[in-house]
Design a protein around this motif. Sequence first.
Motif: not given
Length: 333
Positions: A155-161
Amino acid sequence: MKKLVCLVIIACLLAVCACFAFGACSEREGVIRLTEVTHSVFYAPLYVALEQGYFEAEGLQIELSNGGGADNCMTALISGQADIGLMGPEAAIYVANQGRSDYPIIFTQLTKKDGSFLMSRKAEPDFQWSDLVGKEIIGGRRGGVPAMTLEYALRINNLIDGENFTLNYDVKYDLIGAAFEGGTGDYCTMFEPAASNMEKAGKGYIVASVGEAAGDMPFTAFMATKSYMTEKQDTVVAFTRAIVKAMEYVNTHTAAEIAAALQASFDGTDLATLTSAIQSYMDIGAYSTSPVMLRKDFDHLQDVIIEAGVMDRRADFDALVDNSIAQSLLAQS
């Protein structure tokens, strides 16, 4: 996910009843039934204490069992089938938040980062978290801290499941390696020495540290119920003294020396692999340099759990964490 937490608590309460159905709750002087969440060099100080005779020097005999997950370890602990548990603090948080009176008290922190490594099917020396876009990752049990920490790192790397990647929660922890080798997922997470063993076999490659990405948090700690802490205070002090001595050993010796000291606890894993695995943890600062748990790190862990949607209220640090024994021992050293 909240339903999972409730099921864990229900299982624990049922196990309390089961405890009285057989004589597993008998106490023997100097014997500690210790349950660990999994068997990994991530917990190097524990095995140093075991193999270097630190517990014996305190007059203690350790009966070690592998709980195979924090939920199972907590069940054993609050049912009286184990005296001390080594697991993630989240398990104690869940129980305390359910209002149980004899909840577990955390008294010694062992690790301060997530110990899992991201494994790829191919070597990726220039890996970036953005490389996970469109991929499937085997991340462990839903609601477990390894999975939640992975989610946080993503998430802190801008990736969302579900938007940028797919996180597979369906594979049990002890089956992740087999599932990955069998073709499930594009990436998976593994603890050491399993990660190094997989890489050595050419079946996967370490590309990133989840713990390094997610930051400091009390990932694993020793805990016992309030009643055990009161009734067996001298035993807990002696146990902690052995662990503190082992932590000092780990923090003042090389990976090769540590590997040699604990090798007997990892039958079947060669010394070079153990050394490499320990060095990996040393490189990211995973081993705690102090047994005292910090409030800010505890708060960070709770942030990760809340952001994952597993709980919506915080546990009281002062009620759940007792640093007094660790602080007293450090003052005497």
